[in-house]
Every structure is written in structure tokens, then in C-alpha cells.
Write an enzyme that holds these catalytic residues in place. Structure first.
Site, PDB file in Angstrom:
ATOM      1  N   TYR A 141     -24.998  28.644   5.453  1.00 54.57           N
ATOM      2  CA  TYR A 141     -25.844  28.727   4.267  1.00 54.57           C
ATOM      3  C   TYR A 141     -27.305  28.434   4.595  1.00 54.57           C
ATOM      4  O   TYR A 141     -28.208  28.903   3.909  1.00 54.57           O
ATOM      5  CB  TYR A 141     -25.378  27.726   3.198  1.00 54.57           C
ATOM      6  CG  TYR A 141     -24.252  28.214   2.327  1.00 54.57           C
ATOM      7  CD1 TYR A 141     -23.000  28.498   2.872  1.00 54.57           C
ATOM      8  CD2 TYR A 141     -24.430  28.382   0.965  1.00 54.57           C
ATOM      9  CE1 TYR A 141     -21.964  28.939   2.070  1.00 54.57           C
ATOM     10  CE2 TYR A 141     -23.395  28.814   0.151  1.00 54.57           C
ATOM     11  CZ  TYR A 141     -22.164  29.104   0.707  1.00 54.57           C
ATOM     12  OH  TYR A 141     -21.151  29.536  -0.094  1.00 54.57           O
ATOM     13  N   LYS A 197     -12.661  27.551  12.675  1.00 52.80           N
ATOM     14  CA  LYS A 197     -12.219  28.655  13.527  1.00 52.80           C
ATOM     15  C   LYS A 197     -12.626  28.308  14.954  1.00 52.80           C
ATOM     16  O   LYS A 197     -13.485  28.969  15.560  1.00 52.80           O
ATOM     17  CB  LYS A 197     -12.860  29.971  13.063  1.00 52.80           C
ATOM     18  CG  LYS A 197     -12.289  30.512  11.761  1.00 52.80           C
ATOM     19  CD  LYS A 197     -10.994  31.302  11.942  1.00 52.80           C
ATOM     20  CE  LYS A 197     -11.228  32.635  12.591  1.00 52.80           C
ATOM     21  NZ  LYS A 197      -9.944  33.369  12.793  1.00 52.80           N
ATOM     22  N   ASP A 230      -8.247  30.527   8.599  1.00 51.46           N
ATOM     23  CA  ASP A 230      -7.478  31.656   8.050  1.00 51.46           C
ATOM     24  C   ASP A 230      -6.034  31.241   7.787  1.00 51.46           C
ATOM     25  O   ASP A 230      -5.444  31.588   6.757  1.00 51.46           O
ATOM     26  CB  ASP A 230      -7.571  32.898   8.956  1.00 51.46           C
ATOM     27  CG  ASP A 230      -7.263  32.610  10.419  1.00 51.46           C
ATOM     28  OD1 ASP A 230      -7.129  31.430  10.797  1.00 51.46           O
ATOM     29  OD2 ASP A 230      -7.153  33.586  11.196  1.00 51.46           O
ATOM     30  N   ASP A 254     -16.170  26.840   0.584  1.00 52.94           N
ATOM     31  CA  ASP A 254     -16.477  27.642  -0.610  1.00 52.94           C
ATOM     32  C   ASP A 254     -15.294  28.546  -0.934  1.00 52.94           C
ATOM     33  O   ASP A 254     -14.805  28.592  -2.072  1.00 52.94           O
ATOM     34  CB  ASP A 254     -17.736  28.477  -0.343  1.00 52.94           C
ATOM     35  CG  ASP A 254     -18.113  29.356  -1.518  1.00 52.94           C
ATOM     36  OD1 ASP A 254     -18.093  28.845  -2.654  1.00 52.94           O
ATOM     37  OD2 ASP A 254     -18.403  30.543  -1.309  1.00 52.94           O
ATOM     38  N   ASP A 258     -12.200  28.234  -4.095  1.00 56.73           N
ATOM     39  CA  ASP A 258     -11.895  29.240  -5.119  1.00 56.73           C
ATOM     40  C   ASP A 258     -10.406  29.581  -5.078  1.00 56.73           C
ATOM     41  O   ASP A 258      -9.770  29.767  -6.120  1.00 56.73           O
ATOM     42  CB  ASP A 258     -12.706  30.528  -4.876  1.00 56.73           C
ATOM     43  CG  ASP A 258     -13.972  30.588  -5.726  1.00 56.73           C
ATOM     44  OD1 ASP A 258     -14.549  29.513  -5.984  1.00 56.73           O
ATOM     45  OD2 ASP A 258     -14.376  31.694  -6.117  1.00 56.73           O
TER      46      ASP A 258
HETATM   47  C1  IPM Z   1     -20.253  27.552  -5.390  1.00 58.42           C
HETATM   48  C2  IPM Z   1     -21.004  28.875  -5.485  1.00 58.42           C
HETATM   49  C3  IPM Z   1     -22.306  28.778  -4.724  1.00 58.42           C
HETATM   50  C4  IPM Z   1     -21.970  28.586  -3.253  1.00 58.42           C
HETATM   51  C5  IPM Z   1     -23.262  29.974  -4.881  1.00 58.42           C
HETATM   52  C6  IPM Z   1     -23.497  30.338  -6.318  1.00 58.42           C
HETATM   53  C7  IPM Z   1     -24.571  29.725  -4.183  1.00 58.42           C
HETATM   54  O1  IPM Z   1     -20.199  29.921  -5.057  1.00 58.42           O
HETATM   55  O2  IPM Z   1     -20.817  26.510  -5.745  1.00 58.42           O
HETATM   56  O3  IPM Z   1     -19.094  27.549  -4.998  1.00 58.42           O
HETATM   57  O4  IPM Z   1     -21.690  29.557  -2.530  1.00 58.42           O
HETATM   58  O5  IPM Z   1     -22.007  27.434  -2.809  1.00 58.42           O
HETATM   59 MN    MN Z   2     -18.122  29.351  -4.656  1.00 54.70          MN
END
Ligand code: IPM
Ligand code: MN
Ligand code: NAD
Length: 360
Positions: A141, A197, A230, A254, A258
């Protein structure tokens, strides 16, 4: 930190459903902590529209002097054409970096009454309680160079740089080990499961070596396992209850968070806390985004925002009883059958929040 005894919470509602869910968290905060000083400021696209920048210096200063910051969400198609450094997401990254909140706690907890709402079979997620610790202020990032360049042959080349130093790895790993100490388990990966990884990335190899070294030096009492990221993605949907604390870098964390969100029923359920060293204000945010597809319709699930407030109480304001109160109220509302659309119900954002507040 404030010099007086009054604790301060800065709300940054942001864009899309951000203001909708933050407003419900604010109502809960006023109810459970009437002494708390709550301020609100423009952030992300909302700030860009107002001031031409997604994060003003004034708001950054206000954030630094607060005890905690609760963000809604930022971004949306409206700002797609804006220069990268002025995009709403840039404000989020700058806020994290400026505060140096390197340890991002993303709990994936399956409320018993929601086990049926998961994309996975009920028995796989019943009792699920994972803490993801995502490194938040380094890695791909932020690594330099980061650019889109045009080559001599006219082709364009996009470059991002994954980079980690020893201290960046050690400080976030220490947080993961400390959390695992307070979360005793008997499952397969009962302590920290560190994901990278290391088979292809040098930064991944360094990650594995440094985590292993820190463990040997200071955290021998905590079980440590390593897994390629992975394979961890696969394990999360195969046998998620094996995992207790999952440690990962910024990008893998990240993605894996999710994925973990869907185990709990909906991304609208997942809160997060970004913590730095002692004395640094914590930055709290739902894991979900601004959900442009449902923004302005009153459909958003406010639980991720309300549970982010729960984390504010627990991790920044030293109010664990208040945190428990919020958590129990969310649980009771879900037991009652309160459901927004993402959970298969028909409640509005406000109705869901009211169903929770009824139990406060
Ligand atoms: C998160 C989001 C952010 C990230 C984006 C919006 C910059 O996806 O907080 O998970 O990738 O960190
Ligand atoms: Mn995210
Ligand atoms: P998203 O999380 O906004 O939406 C993904 C899906 O989940 C959508 O279908 C959405 O309707 C649904 N969803 C999300 N939150 C919900 C909630 N509380 N209740 C019900 N449903 C919900 O992810 P995206 O669509 O990839 O991103 C949209 C924008 O948000 C982008 O600009 C992205 O950069 C930004 N974003 C911001 C943050 C943040 O501010 N922390 C996090 C992720 C994405």
C-alpha cells in the site's frame, strides 16, 4: 489525548452509506456514554467536495487530539476521475499512516442466530470467533516506487512495491501474540496463524523469519503456525473454526478479512480497530465500504458501525462494561430476528438500530 478528563470521539461519516451507519452508531454512543464529547467532520469524498481535498489539515489535527476516531466509509463512483492523491481512499490511507495505527484488528465473529445466514454450512461457522490482525501502515500500500510510467516503446507500466522492515513486522506480530494470550483455544491453529507468501516473496520470507524469531524470544507460550496466504484463503472456507488469531500483511489481510466477513453472514457485520502504540488515538471503521449500490436508500446494515463503537469503548476509552452492553444488545436484537436486507430481512438501517437500542 485530551488534557481534561472528558473523553472525545471524532466521527468521520464519509461517503455513501458511511453517514447512514455512522448516525446510528452516534445515537448508540449518546445513549450509552452521555458524558462523551462527540464531534463530527468532513472526510473522504465529502471533504473533497467541500474543500478540494479528502483530508484537511484541520481534520487531521482534530483526529490527533481525539481519544478515538470512528469512520463510516469513503469512496464511490462520483470521485472515480479524481487524481489518485485526492481520491477519498487517499484520505483513509493518509489517516492510518499519519496516526501510525499499524495493528488492524478485524474480528470475524459469527453470532449464533446468524449461523444460517453464512454462505457456508451452518456447522462450519457455528461458534466461529477469529481475530484477524492486519498490518495497516506498510507493505504494498505504501512501498516506493509506486507509479504508472510510460516506457520507451510506448507501453505503460504500473509499479507497486511490497516492502517490510524488521520492526514493522515485529510490532504487529507482537500485537497478535498478545491477543492470542487472552484467547485460549484448543483448535488446530490455537494461537497465531501467520500468513504470507514466503515461497515466492522475499518480504514474505522475511515476515516468516521475523515472526518466528520474535516468537522464540518472547512468546514461546503461544502456539505459532505459518501458512501460505493462498492456502489460508482456502482454509478459511474449509475449516474456519481451526483458526484463532490470523496475522497477515496489509494486502493479504485486506483480502482475507473480506473473505472472513462472509463467514459471519454479511460484510455489514464486521467492525475493525486500528491501533498504534500507547497514547495514539485508535481509528475505528466498519470493514465494509461506502456501498454505492445501496447508498441513500436506508438499507445499510448498521451493525458493523455499532460494533466498531463497541471496539472504541473496549480498546480506546477503557469502558469494557459499555462495550459488553453494546455487544449483548446486538446479540439480543439478532436473536429477536432483527434482519436488514443483507441478512435476508427487510428492516431499514434505522429499524435495525432501534431493535438494538431497545436492549441497551
Ligand atoms: C479496507 C478498504 C481499504 C483498504 C480501501 C478503501 C483503501 O478496502 O479498509 O479494507 O484497502 O485498506
Ligand atoms: Mn478492504
Ligand atoms: P463495499 O463494501 O462498499 O460493497 C460491497 C458489497 O457489500 C455491496 O454489494 C454493498 O451493497 C454490500 N455492503 C457493504 N456494506 C454493507 C452494509 N453495511 N449493509 C449492507 N450491505 C453492505 O465494497 P465496494 O463496492 O468494493 O467498494 C465501494 C467503494 O467503497 C469503493 O470506492 C471503495 O474504494 C470503498 N471502500 C471503502 C472502505 C472504507 O472506507 N473503509 C472499505 C472498502 C471499500
Amino acid at each position: 489525548m485530551t488534557s481534561t478528563n472528558v473523553q472525545t470521539l471524532l466521527l468521520l461519516p464519509g461517503d455513501g452509506i458511511g453517514p447512514e451507519v455512522t448516525e446510528e452508531a452516534r445515537r448508540v454512543a449518546v445513549h450509552v456514554a452521555p458524558d462523551l464529547q462527540i464531534d463530527s467532520a468532513f472526510f473522504g469524498g465529502a471533504s473533497y467536495d467541500q474543500f478540494g481535498t479528502p483530508l484537511t489539515e484541520a481534520v487531521m489535527a482534530q483526529a490527533r487530539s481525539s481519544d478515538a476516531i470512528l469512520m463510516g466509509a469513503v469512496g464511490g463512483p462520483k470521485w472515480d476521475g479524481v487524481a489518485r492523491d485526492k481520491r477519498p481512499e487517499a484520505a483513509l490511507l493518509a489517516m492510518r499512516k499519519n496516526l501510525d495505527v499499524y495493528a488492524n484488528l478485524r474480528p470475524a465473529f459469527c453470532f449464533p442466530s446468524l449461523a444460517g445466514a453464512s454462505a457456508l454450512k451452518k456447522e462450519l461457522v457455528e461458534g466461529l470467533d477469529i481475530m484477524i490482525v492486519r498490518e495497516l501502515t506498510s507493505g504494498v500500500y505504501f512501498g516506493q516506487p509506486k507509479t504508472i510510467e510510460t516506457l520507451a516503446n510506448g507501453e505503460r507500466r504500473g509499479v507497486d512495491t511490497q516492502s517490510y522492515t524488521t520492526s514493522e513486522i515485529r510490532r504487529v506480530a507482537a500485537r497478535a501474540f498478545e491477543l492470542a494470550r487472552g484467547r485460549v483455544r484448543t483448535s488446530k491453529f490455537a494461537g497465531v496463524l501467520s500468513c504470507e507468501k514466503s515461497n515466492v516473496m522475499d518480504s514474505g520470507l522475511l515476515w516468516r523469519e521475523e515472526v518466528t524469531r520474535l516468537h522464540a524470544e518472547q512468546y514461546g507460550d503461544v502456539k505459532l503456525d505459518h501458512m501460505l496466504a493462498d492456502a489460508a484463503a482456502m482454509h478459511l472456507v474449509k475449516a474456519p473454526k481451526d483458526i484463532n488469531v490470523l496475522l497477515a500483511d496489509n494486502l493479504f489481510g485486506d483480502i482475507l478479512s473480506d473473505e472472513a466477513a462472509m463467514l459471519t453472514g454479511s460484510i455489514g457485520m464486521l467492525p475493525s480497530a486500528a491501533l498504534g502504540d500507547p497514547g495514539v488515538p485508535g481509528l475505528y471503521e466498519p470493514v465494509h465500504g461506502s456501498a454505492p449500490d445501496i447508498a441513500g436508500k436506508g438499507l445499510a446494515n448498521p451493525i458493523a458501525a455499532i460494533l466498531s463503537l463497541e471496539m472504541v469503548m473496549r480498546w480506546s476509552l477503557g469502558r469494557p462494561e459499555t462495550a459488553d452492553r453494546i455487544f449483548n444488545a446486538v446479540n439480543k436484537a439478532l436473536v429477536d430476528g432483527a434482519r436488514t436486507a443483507d441478512l435476508g430481512g427487510s428492516m431499514s438501517t434505522r429499524q435495525m438500530a432501534d431493535a438494538i437500542m431497545k436492549h441497551l
